[in-house]
Design an enzyme around this catalytic site. Structure first.
Site, PDB file in Angstrom:
ATOM      1  N   ASN A   7      96.195 -10.550 -99.713  1.00 15.62           N
ATOM      2  CA  ASN A   7      94.967  -9.372 -99.905  1.00 15.62           C
ATOM      3  C   ASN A   7      94.024  -9.725 -98.605  1.00 15.62           C
ATOM      4  OD1 ASN A   7      92.712  -7.907-100.382  1.00 15.62           O
ATOM      5  ND2 ASN A   7      92.456  -8.463-102.607  1.00 15.62           N
ATOM      6  N   HIS A 180      90.769   0.604-107.764  1.00 14.38           N
ATOM      7  CA  HIS A 180      91.046  -0.565-108.960  1.00 14.38           C
ATOM      8  C   HIS A 180      92.467  -0.113-109.838  1.00 14.38           C
ATOM      9  CE1 HIS A 180      86.541  -1.642-109.388  1.00 14.38           C
ATOM     10  NE2 HIS A 180      87.237  -2.442-108.687  1.00 14.38           N
ATOM     11  N   ARG A 241      76.133  -1.414-106.597  1.00 13.25           N
ATOM     12  CA  ARG A 241      76.185  -0.127-106.284  1.00 13.25           C
ATOM     13  C   ARG A 241      75.729   0.974-107.268  1.00 13.25           C
ATOM     14  NH1 ARG A 241      82.506  -0.444-105.370  1.00 13.25           N
ATOM     15  NH2 ARG A 241      82.389  -2.480-104.921  1.00 13.25           N
TER      16      ARG A 241
END
Ligand code: ADP
Length: 398
Positions: A7, A180, A241
């Site tokens: 990742n 996700h 957020r």
């Protein structure tokens, strides 16, 4: 089969080495601050042995080479030779509409990942960089791209289209994509296995509650709705957020003279729990602790977080015509019995009742609703790396 899962972020490289035959994690870790001051390698072996050392790396290639050295190290290594790595699975954030599935990386696939850069300007270049670093460091070893957006590609147009002129979708790719996906897919499968029910027989509402949060309606194996939008800014209240907001607010702030960059920082980095709770932290643990200490602003932030989540669960339950399970995962969903309890106590109208005792167990798979609940509540640890490992094996051995 040994699979390396990568990742890659703009200045970091996370890795997990799996022996997929037994789905066993051999080693995992991260190289942080690549190209910055004092880069750091954290490495954990299957037996818990860990090391944390500063390393001199200026690029993802160098970071990967350092990781490789550790993987075959006499003392902390987990294999005799790097030739044992048979495939590499990569997290790629945005696959646009082109990828409904994980895929073997080819030059054409890389071109499409590149074309999706405008949709994920922070992530896709780094993800692509990780793939290309592996191509150089592991020549001849196949790379598989696993997209955060792919699982959500089954959504019908009424879920993914925004109510703006259609040409913004047809010509400018403006639509809901969702994110996700790898985590939602993993927990949906893991929940079906845990309940001993066929995956494609269940209607599930999966809640990924971490620093970034999203919720997804999985209708018998197919995503029907998800809360993140064209970008990961939409939907639930998150660490920093804002989640759903009247787009008129953006216009209003712009009309007041705020620049695009200022509004971007405000909504992505200074909002959510950080902005609402006023405790100088975006971490739910800090916010809950302050709320428990009678800090009313922190308590209000928790209530807004829960309110938005319950709002979505109710909507998804209705949209799917009912549901079998609501699933809580990621940092908050797996570990916070407090947040789970606050949410589940509001789900009585849907036939979901909290089992206080079972809900106290955190960090492991558990049914946390009472046996007479018609909608089950489940806590389920996510494992995105393992999902990427599984997809990599599936693509390599069709
Ligand atoms: P990411 O989205 O970065 O992968 P995680 O899934 O690790 O994040 O979730 C991180 C968040 O989980 C932290 O911000 C923290 O608020 C929350 N968290 C972790 N443990 C607990 C806990 N015991 N109680 C409440 N929140 C927790």
């Amino acid at each position: 089969m040994k699979v390396l899962v990568i990742n890659a972020g703009s200045s970091s490289l996370k890795f997990t080495m799996f022996r997929m035959t037994h789905e066993r994690m051999l080693a995992k870790g991260i190289v942080e601050r690549i190209g910055l001051d004092k880069p750091l390698l954290r490495y954990t072996r299957y037996d818990g042995r860990t090391l944390c050392e500063t390393v001199d790396v200026k690029s993802h290639d160098e970071a990967l080479r350092i990781v490789c050295r550790k993987l075959v190290d006499d003392e902390v290594g987990v294999m005799a030779s790097l030739a044992e790595v048979e495939a590499i699975g990569h997290r790629v954030v945005h696959g646009g509409e082109q990828f409904t599935e994980s895929t073997l990386v080819t030059p054409e696939v890389k071109d499409i990942i590149r074309e999706c850069i405008p949709l994920a300007p922070l992530h896709n270049p780094a993800n692509l960089g990780g793939i290309e670093a592996c191509e150089r460091v592991f020549p001849g070893v196949p790379n598989v791209a696993v997209f955060d957006t792919a699982f959500h590609q089954t959504m019908p147009p009424e879920s993914y289209l925004f109510a703006i002129p259609l040409e913004f979708y047809t010509e400018h790719q403006v639509r809901r994509y969702g994110f996700h996906g790898t985590s939602h897919k993993y927990v949906a499968h893991a929940t079906a296995d845990f309940l001993g029910k066929p995956y494609d027989s269940l209607r599930m509402i999966t809640c990924h509650l971490g620093n970034g949060s999203s919720i997804t309606a999985v209708d018998r194996g197919r995503v029907f709705e998800t809360s993140m939008g064209m970008t990961p800014l939409m939907g639930l209240v998150m660490g920093t957020r804002c989640g759903d907001i009247d787009p008129g607010v953006v216009l209003h702030l712009a009309a007041q003279g705020r620049t695009l960059a200022e509004v971007d920082t405000l909504l992505n980095k200074k909002s959510g729990l950080l902005g609402l709770a006023g405790v100088g932290s975006s971490d739910m643990r800090d916010v809950l602790e302050a709320a428990a200490g009678a800090n009313e602003q922190a308590e209000q932030a928790v209530r807004i977080f829960v309110h938005r989540l319950v709002f979505y669960i109710g909507a998804y339950y209705t949209l799917m015509g009912g549901a079998d399970a609501v699933v809580f995962t990621a940092g908050i969903g797996e570990n916070s019995d407090e947040i789970r309890a606050r949410v589940i106590r509001r789900l009585a109208p849907l036939g979901c009742f909290l089992d206080e005792e079972k809900n106290r167990a955190s960090g492991k798979a558990a049914i946390v609703s009472t046996p007479n609940s018609s909608l089950m509540a489940v806590a389920m640890p996510t494992n995105e790396e393992l999902m990427i490992g599984r997809d990599t094996v599936r693509i390599m051995q069709p």
